[in-house]
Design an enzyme around this catalytic site. Structure first.
Site, PDB file in Angstrom:
ATOM      1  N   ASP A 103       0.816  -1.235   0.000  1.00  0.00           N
ATOM      2  CA  ASP A 103       0.000   0.000   0.000  1.00  0.00           C
ATOM      3  C   ASP A 103       0.845   1.279   0.000  1.00  0.00           C
ATOM      4  OD1 ASP A 103      -2.268  -1.761   0.560  1.00  0.00           O
ATOM      5  OD2 ASP A 103      -1.491  -1.812   2.603  1.00  0.00           O
ATOM      6  N   HIS A 146      -4.216  -1.941  -6.546  1.00  0.00           N
ATOM      7  CA  HIS A 146      -3.533  -0.719  -6.984  1.00  0.00           C
ATOM      8  C   HIS A 146      -4.581   0.292  -7.413  1.00  0.00           C
ATOM      9  CE1 HIS A 146       0.247  -3.256  -8.221  1.00  0.00           C
ATOM     10  NE2 HIS A 146       0.038  -3.214  -6.914  1.00  0.00           N
ATOM     11  N   LYS A 167       0.390 -25.260  -6.408  1.00  0.00           N
ATOM     12  CA  LYS A 167       1.505 -25.145  -7.353  1.00  0.00           C
ATOM     13  C   LYS A 167       2.744 -25.848  -6.792  1.00  0.00           C
ATOM     14  CE  LYS A 167       4.381 -21.493  -9.468  1.00  0.00           C
ATOM     15  NZ  LYS A 167       4.426 -20.068  -9.867  1.00  0.00           N
TER      16      LYS A 167
END
Length: 447
Positions: free
Chosen positions: A33, A61, A164
């Site tokens: 942030d 964003h 993954k």
């Protein structure tokens, strides 16, 4: 010719300094942030390629252009620039419903032609709806067993990176390949998760139907990411920008573990998440606020649980873009900035939100950590230790004047200039931008 008398191949005759185009990387230097979107937006106006290399739609964003506020989570912020191509790299985990929903929300605000300008790596892993459900279940379990949560965004990011790493994940190339094969793998994956989480229910058929539709919408945007980036690096001169999501102190290896994200949000992630050799990394810009904030749980040595913290929170509108949670606030911590610099090797820094400090009588900056009265030279890995450190501060007089209209270094009050110079000298990295407001114009460029 070489000693065998044969002609050398073409590539050996070329001068070896042709490394190709250099890539500029923008990274968060604190706990996220910091205003990376603003810096990326500034650089994207002249970039040919803007890439995301890690994280997923747990990132947020915000970019303000001509009064319109765009929120990006998966799309690279550069998508606003009609001249740049945006790349979602193999290191990003993609929730397809989230991607298309985000694009539609931004279309309503005026984003045009994004589908023609988005490239998605076929090696990127997919976030499924059940990963998001599992994320929530895991948080509930942590609360029940340890009495504490990690404070994830519940966007399924951790479980997807876990799939993954366990080598059971599914990628974009799987979805676009033989769908029958994909369906079998998907069902197996669901079963594996259901065996771990008995409360997990998944409507497999309806999920697969939706995934097939999303896959077809995505197909025109998908490329072999490695080959695409290689061509971009070694073709005609191009300005290539990589925007990091999250931040150094949330990195899975270097952050305040376990209160971190599940990807590498330091400079290495740009290489592994896009297939870029280290040789092609050029400028590395770190982004830091003029104070410190943190969302969620975990150690935060310079946190101010007092009037100052509240003032920074309200003046800075410190609320998470993705989660809507209030951010914890405190003084600027130069120990963590130096640590982030050790890992990333920043070539310059953007210091944002200086204007939030305008009303303060005095401003403190954390310069060192002490344990039992002794300074420690490193940033502790052990969270117990980090909770115990005592922060040594330098105190500066406040400038007590409005900086939001400043557009040049000389417009800033002397005391603000002194504050910035101190930060710069202490970290040993030049400050290239100072932010004094929300929009593009509010970034003072120093050199």
């Amino acid at each position: 010719q070489n000693e065998t008398g044969r002609d050398l191949p073409e590539w050996l005759k070329r001068p070896r300094n042709e490394t190709g185009n250099k890539v500029t990387v923008v990274l968060g230097a604190q706990w996220g942030d910091e205003g990376k979107g603003k810096v990326v937006d500034l650089l994207a106006t002249e970039s040919d390629l803007v890439c995301r290399c890690q994280g997923g739609n747990n990132a947020g964003h915000t970019v303000v252009v001509e009064g319109t506020e765009y929120d990006f989570h998966l799309l690279p912020s550069g998508i606003i620039n009609p001249k740049s191509i945006c790349v979602i790299g193999n290191g990003v985990v993609i929730h397809l419903p989230g991607l298309f929903e985000e694009a539609e929300n931004n279309e309503k605000k005026g984003l045009k032609g994004w589908e023609k300008r988005l490239i998605v790596s076929d090696r990127a892993h997919l976030v499924f709806d059940f990963h998001q459900v599992v994320d929530g279940i895991q948080e509930t379990q942590r609360q029940a067993t340890e009495g504490k949560i990690i404070g994830t965004t519940k966007k399924g990011i951790g479980p997807t990176y876990a799939s993954k790493a366990s080598r059971i994940g599914l990628r974009v190339c799987d979805l676009l390949g033989d769908f029958k094969e994909f369906s079998t793998k998907f069902k197996n994956l669901v079963e594996q998760y259901q065996s771990m989480y008995s409360s997990l229910t998944v409507d497999t058929e309806s999920q697969l139907k939706k995934l097939k539709e999303y896959g077809e919408r995505l197909r025109p945007m998908v490329r072999d990411g490695v080959y695409y980036m290689y061509e971009a690096l070694h073709g005609p001169p191009k300005k290539i920008l990589v925007e990091g999501a999250n931040a150094a102190l949330l990195d899975i290896d270097f952050g305040t573990y376990p209160f971190v994200t599940s990807s590498n949000c330091t400079v290495g992630g740009a290489c592994t998440g896009l297939g870029i050799p280290p040789l092609n990394i050029g400028e590395v810009y770190g982004v830091s606020k003029a104070y410190t904030t943190r969302v969620g749980i975990g150690a935060f040595p310079t946190e101010q649980l007092n009037v100052t913290g509240e003032l920074l929170q309200t003046r800075g509108h410190e609320v998470g873009v993705t989660t809507g949670r209030k951010r914890r606030c405190g003084w600027l911590d130069l120990v963590i900035l130096r640590y982030a610099h050790m890992i990333n090797g920043f070539t310059a820094i953007a210091l944002t939100k200086l204007d939030i400090l305008d009303v303060l009588d005095e401003i403190k900056v954390g310069v060192a950590y002490k344990i039992n009265g002794k300074r420690i030279p490193h940033f502790p890995a052990d969270m117990e230790l980090l909770h115990k450190v005592e922060v040594e501060y330098e105190t500066f007089p406040g400038w007590k004047s409005d900086t939001s209209a400043a557009r040049k270094w000389n417009n800033l009050p002397q005391k603000a200039q002194n504050y910035i110079r101190f930060v710069e000298n202490h970290i040993g990295v030049p400050i290239k931008w100072v932010g004094v407001g929300k929009s593009r114009e509010c970034m003072i460029q120093m050199f």
